[in-house]
Design an enzyme around this catalytic site. Structure first.
Site, PDB file in Angstrom:
ATOM      1  N   HIS A 264       0.835  -1.212   0.000  1.00 24.68           N
ATOM      2  CA  HIS A 264       0.000   0.000   0.000  1.00 24.68           C
ATOM      3  C   HIS A 264       0.866   1.257   0.000  1.00 24.68           C
ATOM      4  CE1 HIS A 264      -4.013  -1.820   0.515  1.00 24.68           C
ATOM      5  NE2 HIS A 264      -3.413  -2.731   1.271  1.00 24.68           N
TER       6      HIS A 264
ATOM      7  N   ASP B   1      -0.899  -5.083   5.936  1.00 26.12           N
ATOM      8  CA  ASP B   1      -1.884  -5.931   5.267  1.00 26.12           C
ATOM      9  C   ASP B   1      -1.639  -5.971   3.763  1.00 26.12           C
ATOM     10  OD1 ASP B   1      -2.632  -3.196   5.095  1.00 26.12           O
ATOM     11  OD2 ASP B   1      -4.641  -3.775   4.456  1.00 26.12           O
ATOM     12  N   GLU B   2      -2.117  -7.006   3.148  1.00 27.84           N
ATOM     13  CA  GLU B   2      -2.167  -7.142   1.686  1.00 27.84           C
ATOM     14  C   GLU B   2      -0.834  -6.811   1.007  1.00 27.84           C
ATOM     15  OE1 GLU B   2      -6.890  -6.285   0.892  1.00 27.84           O
ATOM     16  OE2 GLU B   2      -5.557  -4.545   1.082  1.00 27.84           O
ATOM     17  N   ALA B   3       0.242  -7.239   1.634  1.00 28.10           N
ATOM     18  CA  ALA B   3       1.578  -7.026   1.046  1.00 28.10           C
ATOM     19  C   ALA B   3       1.891  -8.171   0.089  1.00 28.10           C
ATOM     20  CB  ALA B   3       2.625  -6.915   2.148  1.00 28.10           C
TER      21      ALA B   3
END
Length: 553
Positions: free
Chosen positions: A294, A357-359
């Protein structure tokens, strides 16, 4: 910013009509001491009608009446005076009364409100009798002769004031003189929160929200005893906080948003203003810099943060998981150190959120390496680490908190990893996306929001138990709950309100009220009673068919 008007976070207009004021004052003089029902008056709201549900309610005795002779007595406490000034600011526009805030606290407490004179008393004492305790507990006593709110700490006094607001007619929230009467049912409330963490997250990265719009949201959170404001300050679509040592983060990385709008950012003075405003409502600001994923706004701003040394273009879409800081470069950790150092210096609160998150573009070993390097940086500047629950896939630092956002359908291996971390001492903040994410659509016809976590109607957002939500997690590890509001589709205050209300009060109740008070049928009736208050405040909200709203108009 306390007075809220529809729409888009604009500053409200205050209108005063002298003739109306005189009529209301005259009405107060003629009805002082009258019982409810005289002259056709409606009975006051029951003491248990508020949200969040109080821990203990003992109704009884005559109601209390605010009149033109009422004073707000605060003793010699600066914190009590601040709470008194806040309360007077709430009450004066709609009642038309002077309501002087005086230093004479006087009196005791009891079912008749603790002394004569029909005054409101706000009292800070070391050990409030009646069991209201802790940093946020309070006791409210209401009777014909007065109303007293007692607490051990300023936050408790402020929360008691919020309860008083809800016990008064909804018209008290208007910014012009209303006819009243201003009655509070007689009896006693003793109250304290179930959890110490009752948060709301606002994503200001996907779409930017001004200081005024954030302050408007803070006021709405405070009404329901939320005590943490988690600000998501960076993402692929925009960097929103000034960092002197890396200025292009905002001048370039903050210059856009989802859909290609102008974006924006907070100067350090802006951010301090938000922090001060939140503190005045007893909310602690928790800043988040999401990393290592992100991060496209940062990568676009500084080529050296990319492994290939090439800056990508700015991004205005809504996909996730494609960006990553370069874990193998030392400049990455210089960057993180500078950002954390400057942000920590601006933030008086205890916590700093590092995302995680969401790496998806960061290999697992690199993710572990990154978190091993970054967590000590946060500690170096005096803050406690919070990360999204993917942090438990690395090695959470001692004292770190993990914010769980998984779904009911999240795989058992991932849930067990979170549970194991909890059993080993990592505290959990629960934000399950299919329960607590306020940006999820209510149903297929909702014009705003997303639906990747399914549809989250009002009952689903309320009807779960944080202590029992994750198998294998000891209840002692649950620090509380938080309601995130992501803004890929939300562009103004009206949008925020439509998605947050009526679901946010339910999450607030899960965080505050004892588990024994949890009851959907009773809650939906109390929730319906909030609608006139939101109307008076000029708020947008979704009239869910699951709630028996009063007739409009």
């Amino acid at each position: 910013m306390r007075r809220q008007r529809r729409h888009h976070g604009t500053t409200p207009r205050t209108t005063r009509l002298l003739g109306s004021l005189l009529l209301v004052m005259a009405a107060g003089a003629t009805t002082m001491g009258a019982a409810p029902g005289d002259r056709g008056e409606a009975a006051p709201a029951p003491l248990d009608r508020v949200i969040p549900a109080p821990a203990s309610v003992e109704p009884g005795g005559s109601p209390y009446r605010i009149t033109e002779r009422t004073r707000i007595r605060v003793g010699d406490s600066r914190a009590a005076r601040e709470a008194g000034d806040y309360l007077a600011d709430v009450l004066r526009p709609s009642t038309g009364y002077r309501l002087p805030v005086t230093g004479d606290g006087g009196g005791g407490t009891g079912k008749d409100g603790g002394g004569g004179g029909g005054d409101i008393r706000l009292r800070l004492v070391k050990s409030p009798h009646g069991g209201a305790g802790g940093a946020e507990g309070y006791r409210l006593d209401s009777g014909r002769s007065g109303l007293t709110i007692t607490a051990a700490r300023p936050a408790g006094l402020f929360h008691g004031v919020q309860t008083l607001r809800q016990l008064l007619p909804a018209a008290v929230e208007k910014d012009s003189v209303q006819p009243g009467p201003w009655l509070v049912a007689g009896g006693t409330i003793e109250d304290a929160p179930r959890y110490g963490w009752r948060g709301a997250m606002l994503d200001v990265s996907r779409h930017f929200f001004t200081v005024g719009q954030v302050e408007r949201y803070i006021d709405q959170l405070a009404l329901y005893k939320i005590n943490k404001l988690h600000l998501h300050l960076s993402d692929d679509q925009g960097w929103r906080i000034a960092v002197d040592s890396w200025p292009r983060l905002t001048t370039y990385g903050g210059s856009t948003e989802v859909g290609g709008g102008p974006g924006g950012f907070y100067t350090k003075a802006d951010y301090r203003r938000i922090v001060r405003y939140a503190a005045s409502r007893h909310l602690e600001v928790v800043p988040e810099i999401d990393m290592p994923g992100h991060t496209n706004a940062a990568l676009a701003s500084y080529a050296e943060l990319n492994c290939d040394g090439v800056a990508p273009p700015l991004y205005t879409g809504t996909a996730v998981g494609f960006s990553s800081l370069c874990v193998g470069k030392e400049v990455t950790y210089d960057f993180v150190d500078d950002v954390v150092r400057e942000l920590a210096a601006l933030t008086p609160g205890r916590y700093l959120h590092i995302g995680g998150d969401e790496a998806h573009s960061t290999p697992h070993d690199d993710f572990v390496t990154f978190m091993k390097r970054v967590q000590p940086i946060v500690a170096r500047y005096g803050k406690t680490v919070i990360g999204w629950h993917q942090l438990t896939g690395a090695d959470p630092a001692k004292g770190a908190l993990a914010q769980y956002w998984g779904l009911d359908g999240t795989g058992p291996a991932e849930k067990e990893r979170v549970a194991e971390a909890a059993r080993n001492g990592t505290g959990l903040i629960l934000s399950p996306a299919d329960r607590a994410y306020l940006d999820m659509k209510y149903d297929a016809n909702t014009p705003l929001g997303l639906s990747w976590a399914g549809h989250v109607d009002v009952r689903r957002s309320y009807d779960w138990d944080p202590d029992a939500h994750l198998p294998g997690v000891p209840a002692s590890a649950v620090r509380g709950v938080e309601a995130p509001l992501w803004t890929e589709t939300l562009e103004n205050s009206g949008h925020l309100e439509y998605m947050a209300f009526p679901r946010l009060p339910g999450i607030a109740e899960l965080g505050w009220s004892p588990a024994a008070t949890h009851d959907w049928d009773g809650y939906r009736s109390r929730l319906a009673a909030q609608a006139p208050r939101w109307d008076a405040l000029g708020m947008d909200y979704y009239r869910s068919p699951q709630v028996p709203w009063p007739a409009e108009g």
